[in-house]
Motif scaffolding. Structure first.
Motif, mmCIF file in Angstrom:
data_model
loop_
_atom_site.group_PDB
_atom_site.id
_atom_site.type_symbol
_atom_site.label_atom_id
_atom_site.label_comp_id
_atom_site.label_asym_id
_atom_site.label_seq_id
_atom_site.Cartn_x
_atom_site.Cartn_y
_atom_site.Cartn_z
ATOM 1 N N ASN A 170 -9.089 3.915 -13.007
ATOM 2 C CA ASN A 170 -7.872 4.505 -13.233
ATOM 3 C C ASN A 170 -6.721 3.749 -13.122
ATOM 4 O O ASN A 170 -7.003 2.589 -12.252
ATOM 5 N N GLU A 171 -5.827 3.374 -13.945
ATOM 6 C CA GLU A 171 -4.682 2.580 -13.753
ATOM 7 C C GLU A 171 -4.135 2.505 -12.519
ATOM 8 O O GLU A 171 -3.658 3.308 -11.838
ATOM 9 N N LEU A 172 -4.202 1.310 -11.975
ATOM 10 C CA LEU A 172 -3.448 1.090 -10.482
ATOM 11 C C LEU A 172 -2.087 0.823 -10.631
ATOM 12 O O LEU A 172 -1.717 0.043 -11.633
ATOM 13 N N HIS A 173 -1.344 1.529 -9.892
ATOM 14 C CA HIS A 173 0.283 1.057 -10.044
ATOM 15 C C HIS A 173 0.834 0.647 -8.794
ATOM 16 O O HIS A 173 1.741 -0.423 -9.032
ATOM 17 N N ALA A 174 0.198 0.721 -7.750
ATOM 18 C CA ALA A 174 0.722 0.036 -6.237
ATOM 19 C C ALA A 174 -0.249 0.271 -5.431
ATOM 20 O O ALA A 174 -1.009 1.299 -5.261
ATOM 21 N N ALA A 175 -0.099 -0.832 -4.338
ATOM 22 C CA ALA A 175 -1.197 -0.688 -3.463
ATOM 23 C C ALA A 175 -0.368 -1.006 -2.029
ATOM 24 O O ALA A 175 0.448 -2.051 -2.029
ATOM 25 N N LYS A 176 -0.953 -0.624 -0.638
ATOM 26 C CA LYS A 176 -0.457 -1.169 0.484
ATOM 27 C C LYS A 176 -1.286 -1.140 1.819
ATOM 28 O O LYS A 176 -1.896 -0.174 1.524
ATOM 29 N N LEU A 177 -1.184 -2.056 2.462
ATOM 30 C CA LEU A 177 -1.984 -2.150 3.740
ATOM 31 C C LEU A 177 -1.234 -1.413 4.843
ATOM 32 O O LEU A 177 0.091 -1.105 4.867
ATOM 33 N N ALA A 178 -2.283 -0.586 5.569
ATOM 34 C CA ALA A 178 -1.588 0.352 6.650
ATOM 35 C C ALA A 178 -1.433 -0.727 7.832
ATOM 36 O O ALA A 178 -1.799 -1.974 7.839
ATOM 37 N N ASN A 179 -0.354 -0.378 8.393
ATOM 38 C CA ASN A 179 0.363 -1.333 9.586
ATOM 39 C C ASN A 179 -0.808 -1.592 10.803
ATOM 40 O O ASN A 179 -0.543 -2.784 11.178
ATOM 41 N N ASN A 180 -1.628 -0.867 10.824
ATOM 42 C CA ASN A 180 -2.606 -1.182 11.701
ATOM 43 C C ASN A 180 -3.858 -2.267 11.445
ATOM 44 O O ASN A 180 -4.848 -2.545 11.829
ATOM 45 N N GLY A 181 -3.719 -2.182 9.890
ATOM 46 C CA GLY A 181 -4.860 -3.262 9.401
ATOM 47 C C GLY A 181 -6.265 -2.703 9.064
ATOM 48 O O GLY A 181 -6.994 -2.993 8.445
ATOM 49 N N ASN A 182 -6.325 -1.275 9.355
ATOM 50 C CA ASN A 182 -7.559 -0.447 9.009
ATOM 51 C C ASN A 182 -7.844 0.300 7.661
ATOM 52 O O ASN A 182 -8.820 0.630 7.487
ATOM 53 N N ALA A 183 -6.600 0.437 6.743
ATOM 54 C CA ALA A 183 -6.864 1.138 5.973
ATOM 55 C C ALA A 183 -5.935 0.420 4.651
ATOM 56 O O ALA A 183 -5.105 -0.391 4.847
ATOM 57 N N PHE A 184 -6.318 0.724 3.464
ATOM 58 C CA PHE A 184 -5.533 0.136 2.187
ATOM 59 C C PHE A 184 -5.384 1.247 1.269
ATOM 60 O O PHE A 184 -6.371 2.098 0.871
ATOM 61 N N TYR A 185 -4.092 1.452 0.974
ATOM 62 C CA TYR A 185 -3.728 2.551 0.078
ATOM 63 C C TYR A 185 -3.266 2.369 -1.426
ATOM 64 O O TYR A 185 -2.788 1.223 -1.332
#
Length: 271
Positions: A224-239
């Motif tokens: 599915n088409e990706l629009h945006a992504a961001k790392l969590a501040n603790n570095g354990n997750a990628f949204y």
């Protein structure tokens, strides 16, 4: 620019906005940054007037108690007018200098907020800019954009050493793909060993432990088409935010994206 009070995460509300004024001017906002005091906003605006040549302006404003106050407004700066992509602006923790990145890197000293000084420029030869990120020690800047190579548009990462604002130095470059529809997702992992670059069809991962030798080592494909992504501040997750909805990837054990949970979008819209 819309400014929200998000103290209550479930019900943010608008406290101020800045937009087109009463003159015959059309705004295009290619880049914006928030200084660590959380009350000062720096942005580049493309001042576009009918029948008059467009130009870039640097603006600095504060927001206090819902009131917008301009410290600097319509300060003309050098730089090409953006014709696409995502020009970027980075500000160090002390609120200066400002790094504005589009076809080239321009560094402005803004210690005197009312009178910025252009300290240096470095030509990146980008024909389109996608995103950039600054290391925690504020010494290395990673920029991603399109370059023209043998009449073919390719995507390139450039690593730049920026402690000396008078003479930024190119550390390394890596061409890794023919041009594709990209997002403005350019993120460094919490330990700064991995650079994530987002595209509409997935995320590339690069080993940047040595900025002079940027090494690709992973790609996660999205259906599915990706629009945006961001790392969590603790570095354990990628949204990621895609056409299907929001997905959380677990990267706590290794830099391979494992789906942790997913919020599927069935219909309608988010507000």
């Amino acid at each position: 620019i819309w400014i929200f009070n998000a103290t209550n995460k479930s019900s943010p509300y608008v406290i101020a906005n800045v937009g087109r004024d009463s003159r015959d001017i059309y705004w295009k906002l290619p880049a914006m940054a928030l200084i660590d005091d959380q009350n000062t906003i720096i942005f580049v605006n493309q001042d576009q007037r009918r029948y008059i040549q467009s130009y870039n302006t640097l603006n600095i404003m504060t927001v206090e108690n819902g009131q917008v106050n301009f410290i600097l407004q319509d300060f003309k700066i050098d730089g090409s007018i953006s014709q696409g992509g995502f020009p970027s602006m980075l500000v160090n923790k002390q609120g200066g200098p400002v790094c504005y990145v589009y076809q080239r890197l321009s560094i402005y000293d803004i210690q005197n907020r009312k009178s910025p000084v252009l300290k240096s420029q470095l030509n990146l030869n980008f024909v389109k800019m996608y995103g950039c990120v600054l290391s925690k020690n504020e010494e290395t800047l990673y920029a991603v954009g399109d370059v023209l190579e043998n009449k073919v548009t390719r995507i390139m990462i450039r690593a730049i050493n920026v402690p000396n604002i008078n003479a930024p130095q190119l550390l390394g470059s890596h061409i890794f793909s023919n041009s594709s529809a990209a997002t403005n997702t350019t993120e460094l992992s919490f330990d700064e060993k991995v650079l994530f670059v987002g595209f509409v069809d997935g995320v590339f991962m690069f080993d940047v432990r040595d900025p002079t030798q940027i090494i690709p080592f992973g790609f996660t494909y999205f259906t599915n088409e990706l629009h945006a992504a961001k790392l969590a501040n603790n570095g354990n997750a990628f949204y990621t935010a895609a056409t299907s909805g929001v997905t959380t990837f677990d990267i706590s054990s290794q830099y391979i994206l494992h789906i942790k949970n997913q919020i599927l979008k069935i219909g309608g819209s988010y507000s």
